[in-house]
Write a protein that holds these residues in place. Structure first.
Motif, PDB file in Angstrom:
ATOM      1  N   ASP A  52     -84.389  57.245 -21.814  1.00 20.23           N
ATOM      2  CA  ASP A  52     -84.115  55.926 -22.583  1.00 20.23           C
ATOM      3  C   ASP A  52     -82.655  55.830 -23.367  1.00 20.23           C
ATOM      4  N   GLN A  53     -82.262  55.095 -24.207  1.00 24.89           N
ATOM      5  CA  GLN A  53     -80.787  54.930 -24.494  1.00 24.89           C
ATOM      6  C   GLN A  53     -80.319  56.133 -25.402  1.00 24.89           C
ATOM      7  N   THR A  54     -81.328  57.330 -25.651  1.00 23.32           N
ATOM      8  CA  THR A  54     -80.804  58.444 -26.403  1.00 23.32           C
ATOM      9  C   THR A  54     -80.554  59.561 -25.494  1.00 23.32           C
ATOM     10  N   CYS A  55     -80.538  59.447 -24.094  1.00 20.28           N
ATOM     11  CA  CYS A  55     -80.332  60.533 -23.299  1.00 20.28           C
ATOM     12  C   CYS A  55     -78.802  60.724 -23.281  1.00 20.28           C
ATOM     13  N   THR A  56     -78.263  61.274 -24.299  1.00 17.74           N
ATOM     14  CA  THR A  56     -76.777  61.404 -24.196  1.00 17.74           C
ATOM     15  C   THR A  56     -75.882  62.581 -23.592  1.00 17.74           C
ATOM     16  N   HIS A  57     -76.524  63.541 -23.140  1.00 17.44           N
ATOM     17  CA  HIS A  57     -76.086  64.811 -22.875  1.00 17.44           C
ATOM     18  C   HIS A  57     -75.685  64.729 -21.210  1.00 17.44           C
ATOM     19  N   ASN A  58     -74.443  65.223 -21.008  1.00 17.08           N
ATOM     20  CA  ASN A  58     -74.162  65.265 -19.481  1.00 17.08           C
ATOM     21  C   ASN A  58     -74.496  66.420 -19.185  1.00 17.08           C
ATOM     22  N   LEU A  59     -75.593  66.451 -18.304  1.00 15.38           N
ATOM     23  CA  LEU A  59     -76.438  67.632 -17.753  1.00 15.38           C
ATOM     24  C   LEU A  59     -75.782  68.289 -16.668  1.00 15.38           C
ATOM     25  N   ALA A  60     -74.689  67.647 -16.033  1.00 15.73           N
ATOM     26  CA  ALA A  60     -73.790  68.218 -14.897  1.00 15.73           C
ATOM     27  C   ALA A  60     -73.420  69.733 -15.243  1.00 15.73           C
ATOM     28  N   LYS A  61     -73.208  69.748 -16.422  1.00 23.80           N
ATOM     29  CA  LYS A  61     -72.576  71.068 -16.958  1.00 23.80           C
ATOM     30  C   LYS A  61     -73.401  72.252 -16.490  1.00 23.80           C
ATOM     31  N   TYR A  62     -74.647  72.019 -16.629  1.00 23.81           N
ATOM     32  CA  TYR A  62     -75.843  72.883 -16.603  1.00 23.81           C
ATOM     33  C   TYR A  62     -75.810  73.445 -14.874  1.00 23.81           C
ATOM     34  N   GLY A 101     -79.841  59.264  -9.942  1.00 26.01           N
ATOM     35  CA  GLY A 101     -79.026  58.548 -10.465  1.00 26.01           C
ATOM     36  C   GLY A 101     -79.632  57.349 -11.426  1.00 26.01           C
ATOM     37  N   VAL A 102     -79.099  57.258 -12.705  1.00 26.46           N
ATOM     38  CA  VAL A 102     -79.751  55.991 -13.550  1.00 26.46           C
ATOM     39  C   VAL A 102     -78.614  55.228 -13.723  1.00 26.46           C
ATOM     40  N   ALA A 103     -78.935  53.797 -13.278  1.00 28.69           N
ATOM     41  CA  ALA A 103     -77.788  52.817 -13.818  1.00 28.69           C
ATOM     42  C   ALA A 103     -78.107  52.672 -15.408  1.00 28.69           C
ATOM     43  N   CYS A 104     -76.982  52.774 -15.827  1.00 25.99           N
ATOM     44  CA  CYS A 104     -77.173  53.168 -17.340  1.00 25.99           C
ATOM     45  C   CYS A 104     -76.643  51.848 -18.328  1.00 25.99           C
ATOM     46  N   PRO A 105     -77.658  51.615 -19.086  1.00 29.87           N
ATOM     47  CA  PRO A 105     -77.374  50.469 -20.063  1.00 29.87           C
ATOM     48  C   PRO A 105     -76.413  50.961 -21.457  1.00 29.87           C
ATOM     49  N   GLY A 106     -75.843  52.142 -21.236  1.00 27.94           N
ATOM     50  CA  GLY A 106     -75.314  52.894 -22.587  1.00 27.94           C
ATOM     51  C   GLY A 106     -76.199  53.499 -23.312  1.00 27.94           C
ATOM     52  N   ILE A 107     -75.469  54.452 -24.047  1.00 23.74           N
ATOM     53  CA  ILE A 107     -76.206  55.360 -24.885  1.00 23.74           C
ATOM     54  C   ILE A 107     -76.103  55.123 -26.330  1.00 23.74           C
ATOM     55  N   THR A 108     -77.032  55.018 -27.197  1.00 24.48           N
ATOM     56  CA  THR A 108     -76.763  54.633 -28.563  1.00 24.48           C
ATOM     57  C   THR A 108     -76.172  55.733 -29.521  1.00 24.48           C
ATOM     58  N   LYS A 109     -75.746  55.531 -30.704  1.00 25.14           N
ATOM     59  CA  LYS A 109     -75.228  56.476 -31.616  1.00 25.14           C
ATOM     60  C   LYS A 109     -76.568  57.259 -32.193  1.00 25.14           C
ATOM     61  N   THR A 110     -77.820  57.053 -31.602  1.00 23.82           N
ATOM     62  CA  THR A 110     -78.690  57.828 -32.385  1.00 23.82           C
ATOM     63  C   THR A 110     -78.631  59.380 -32.244  1.00 23.82           C
ATOM     64  N   GLY A 111     -78.746  60.046 -33.571  1.00 30.67           N
ATOM     65  CA  GLY A 111     -78.559  61.576 -33.625  1.00 30.67           C
ATOM     66  C   GLY A 111     -79.797  61.862 -34.209  1.00 30.67           C
ATOM     67  N   LEU A 112     -79.916  63.128 -34.515  1.00 36.61           N
ATOM     68  CA  LEU A 112     -81.295  63.841 -34.983  1.00 36.61           C
ATOM     69  C   LEU A 112     -81.652  63.057 -36.354  1.00 36.61           C
TER      70      LEU A 112
END
Lengths: 287, 332
Positions: A52-62, A101-112
Motif C-alpha cells: 500500500d502507500q506506506t511501503c516506502t523502503h527501497n528493498l533493492a539495497k537488500y 514491479g508495482v505501478a506506484c501511486p506514490g508513498i505517503t508521509k506515514t511514519g511510525l
C-alpha cells in the motif's frame, strides 16, 4: 484483487515451485499502520506480504546481501531504477532475480504511529510511476508520465542564494549530523566494502562528530552518488535529524542530466557518465 | 499540601540560572526537539513529548577531547580536559533520568571515567513529569514511570498556572531558592497509562537464544546503521583516536556503535562478530543480558526512541516478546 493479493499469489507460486528461495517484500509494521521489509522464505510467511502507500523502503539495497541467491523482490519504479543501477555496476545478476514491479501511486508521509495522506516530497515530483525493469507487473500504470515543471523548485531556490547564505544553511544542517550513517546504509548506491570514512590509511576524515568532519562526510557522500542517485529519497527519510539530503542529491542529478543527458538506472546498459571516457567531452567552463 | 512554583516564577528562576551557569533545555530546531544550551528562556520549549536525541549527549558528548599532549621545555606535557562551568539541564523526562543512572554504572565504576564524573558532578537535573506519552513509550515496563522522581535533583509536574515541585537532593535544594516555592493545595494530574511490555526472565531467555537463527532472520531486515545506538540514552560505546600535528596531540573520543561493521575488528583483521546477525544480537544481548549480569538492571529505559527512529521497524518491544517465546514450542 488488491496489489497485496496479487503479490502474495505470485510470491507463493515462486516459492512453491522453487524459482527463488526468498521473496523480499513488505509486511505491516508493529504500529499496525506503517510497513516494513519482509523476507519471506516459506509459503506461510508469504501470507504476510502487503502493498500500500506506506511501503516506502527501497528493498533493492537488500539484494547486495543476496548476490548469489535466487531472489524475488517487490519494487516500486524508483526502486527498479536501483536494480538497473546495480546491474549496470555489475553488483547483482539478472538471472538470479525475479522482479515483481508495482505501478506506484506514490508513498505517503506515514511514519511510525503517524498516519498521513500527504505524499512524500519525492513522490510529489515523481515522473516515473511504472517500474523500468520487471518480470511481473501489478497495478495500473498511468497512460503517460506527468511533466512536472517545478521538480527542481527548491534546488533553484537554493541556487538563488548567495554563497554565504548557502554556507550558513549547510553548516547549520551538517552541525546536527550524528554520523549514524543511516543515509549510507539505506542507499542502494552505497556498497563500498570499505567506506572512505572508515578507511584509516589514508585517513580521509577523522572520527570526530563535529561540523568540519560532518561536512566532509555529507559532501563526499553526495558526490559519490552524482549520476548514480536514483531518487528514491530514502536517505532523507531515514535521517534522524532531518538533514535535507535530497537538495544535494537533486542538484547533482540535475547537473548530470544537463551535462551528460543521463539519468541513473533508467536502463541497465547505458554506460554511466563517470565510468566512461569520451574524447569529445569537454569540461564546461565554471563561471 | 504540595510545593508549588508559578509559571512566572519558574521563568524568572530559569533566567537567573543563565547568569552563572549553562542552561540546557529542549528547543525547537526545524521540526526536531533537541536539548541545546540556551541563552534566553524564550528559546525553551515546554510543550514537547520527548526530545529527538537523549540528554546523554551532555554527559557523554558525540565527540569530546580527553586530553592534549603538548611540547614543553624540551619534553612533553599532558593536559587533561576539564569541565569548569556548572550546568543545569531543564526538561529531562523520568525515563532519561533513569538512562543517566544506567550510564553511571559503567562510567563511574572505579576507576571512574574522569570526564564523565566531572560532567555529572557539575550538572543539576531538573525533570519534567510526562502528562502525555507517545505510543512507543514503555517506561513503566523498564523500571521507571511518567511521574517517577528517581535520579533527578528536582521534578516539576505541570498543573494550572504553574508546577508542583519536588526538590529531591541537596543539589536541587541549592539550585532552587526556597523563597520561590509556596505551599499549595494542588492535586497532581493523573499518571498517563502505558502499554505493558513484560520482560519476565528475558536475561535467561537471551542466554538461551544466543545461537538461535532468530538473529540472522532479524538481521535480514536491519540495515546496520547506528541510529538506535545514537538515539539511545543508555548506549555508551565509543572509539578513541588521536588528532596530531607537530606541536600537539589531541586525544578524542566519539560515539561508536556495535552495529558498525568494523566495531570489533582487531589487529590482523579478525572480527569476532563477523555477521550482521551477531552484531544485531550484541545490541540486544548487551541491554537484556550482559548489562543486567554486570550491573543488575536492564539497560533499556523504555523511552521508545529507537522504535520511533529505526528506518526498518526493528522494535525492541517485539524482540523482548519474541525472544521469550523462542524455544517455548520445542520445550512443550
Amino acid at each position: 484483487m488488491d496489489l497485496g493479493e496479487q503479490i502474495r499469489n505470485k510470491a507463493k507460486e515462486l516459492i512453491e515451485i522453487e524459482t527463488v528461495d526468498c521473496v523480499i517484500g513488505y509486511e505491516r509494521a508493529t504500529d499496525g499502520v506503517g510497513a516494513r521489509p519482509l523476507f519471506a522464505y516459506k509459503p506461510e510467511e508469504v501470507d504476510r506480504l502487503i502493498f500500500d502507500q506506506t511501503c516506502t523502503h527501497n528493498l533493492a539495497k537488500y539484494l547486495l546481501n543476496r548476490k548469489d541467491k535466487a531472489t524475488a523482490i517487490v519494487v516500486k519504479p524508483c526502486d527498479s531504477r536501483a536494480i538497473n543501477l546495480l546491474l549496470n555496476e555489475s553488483q547483482i545478476q539478472r538471472d538470479k532475480l525475479f522482479i515483481i514491479g508495482v505501478a506506484c501511486p506514490g508513498i505517503t508521509k506515514t511514519g511510525l504511529n503517524n498516519t498521513s495522506e500527504e505524499l512524500q516530497a519525492a513522490c510529489q515530483i515523481c515522473q516515473q510511476h511504472t517500474p523500468v525493469i520487471y518480470d511481473f507487473l501489478v497495478g495500473e500504470p498511468p497512460a503517460s508520465e506527468p511533466d512536472i515543471a517545478e521538480a527542481y523548485a527548491d534546488v533553484a531556490a537554493m541556487e538563488g542564494q548567495s554563497a554565504e547564505e548557502r554556507r550558513a544553511f549547510w553548516e547549520e544542517q551538517f552541525s546536527r549530523c550524528i554520523r549514524c550513517y543511516a543515509c549510507r546504509q539505506v542507499c542502494p548506491g552505497c556498497y563500498c566494502t570499505e567506506c572512505f570514512v572508515e578507511r584509516l590509511d589514508p585517513l580521509w576524515v577523522g572520527i570526530r562528530i563535529a561540523p568540519e568532519e560532518n561536512e566532509v562526510w555529507n559532501t563526499i557522500r553526495a558526490f559519490h552518488l552524482a549520476g548514480r542517485c536514483i531518487a528514491c529519497n530514502e536517505c532523507e527519510r531515514v535521517c534522524p535529524v532531518n538533514i535535507p539530503l535530497s537538495l544535494l542529491n537533486r542538484k547533482l542529478e540535475e547537473e548530470v542530466r544537463e551535462l551528460f543527458n543521463f539519468q541513473a538506472g533508467m536502463d541497465a546498459e547505458t554506460p554511466a557518465p563517470f565510468a566512461t571516457y569520451k574524447k569529445e567531452e569537454v569540461f564546461p567552463e565554471i563561471g | 499540601m504540595t510545593q508549588f512554583i508559578s509559571k512566572k516564577d519558574l521563568l524568572s528562576w530559569l533566567s537567573q540560572l543563565l547568569e552563572d551557569r549553562y542552561l540546557v533545555a529542549p528547543t525547537k530546531v526545524d521540526e526536531l526537539t533537541l536539548f541545546r544550551q540556551v541563552d534566553r528562556v524564550d528559546d525553551i520549549v515546554f510543550d514537547f513529548d520527548n526530545t529527538t536525541l537523549s540528554p546523554k549527549e551532555w554527559f557523554f558528548p558525540p565527540s569530546e577531547t580527553l586530553f592534549y599532549v603538548e611540547r614543553k621545555d624540551g619534553g612533553v606535557e599532558l593536559i587533561p580536559a576539564t569541565i569548569e562551568r556548572e550546568t543545569a539541564i531543564f526538561g529531562i523526562r523520568p525515563c532519561d533520568a533513569r538512562g543517566m543512572a544506567m550510564n553511571d554504572y559503567p562510567f563511574l565504576a572505579e576507576p571512574a571515567d574522569a570526564l564523565y564524573r566531572q560532567h555529572r558532578d557539575k550538572t543539576t537535573l531538573v525533570g519534567l513529569a510526562c502528562l502525555t506519552t507517545r505510543p512507543e513509550c514503555f517506561c513503566t515496563s523498564m523500571g521507571s514511570g511518567p511521574h517517577d522522581p528517581a535520579n533527578l535533583d528536582i521534578l516539576l509536574t505541570e498543573v494550572a498556572d504553574g508546577y508542583i515541585v519536588q526538590v529531591l537532593t541537596d543539589k536541587g535544594k541549592a539550585l532552587l531558592p526556597d523563597k520561590l516555592i509556596t505551599a499549595a493545595d494542588v492535586s497532581p494530574p493523573p499518571v498517563p497509562a502505558l502499554s505493558d511490555v513484560p520482560s519476565g526472565d528475558i536475561s535467561e531467555k537471551m542466554r538461551r537464544a544466543f545461537d538461535d537463527p532468530f538473529w540472522d532472520r532479524l538481521a535480514d531486515r536491519c540495515i546496520h546503521c547506528n541510529i538506535c545506538s545514537y538515539v539511545c540514552p543508555t548506549c555508551y560505546c565509543f572509539d578513541v583516536r588521536d588528532y596530531t600535528d607537530k606541536e600537539r596531540i589531541e586525544r578524542v573520543r566519539s560515539w561508536e556503535s556495535c552495529q558498525s561493521p568494523g566495531f570489533t575488528r582487531i589487529a590482523g583483521g579478525y572480527d569476532p562478530r563477523p555477521t550482521k546477525g551477531s552484531r544485531l544480537r550484541q545490541r540486544f544481548a548487551h541491554k537484556l543480558l550482559y548489562f543486567p549480569e554486570q550491573f543488575g538492571a536492564l539497560a533499556c529505559v523504555g523511552c521508545g526512541r529507537c522504535v520511533r527512529a529505526c528506518p526498518v521497524n526493528i522494535d525492541i518491544r517485539e524482540i523482548i516478546q519474541d525472544v521469550q517465546q523462542l524455544g517455548v514450542k520445542s520445550e512443550a
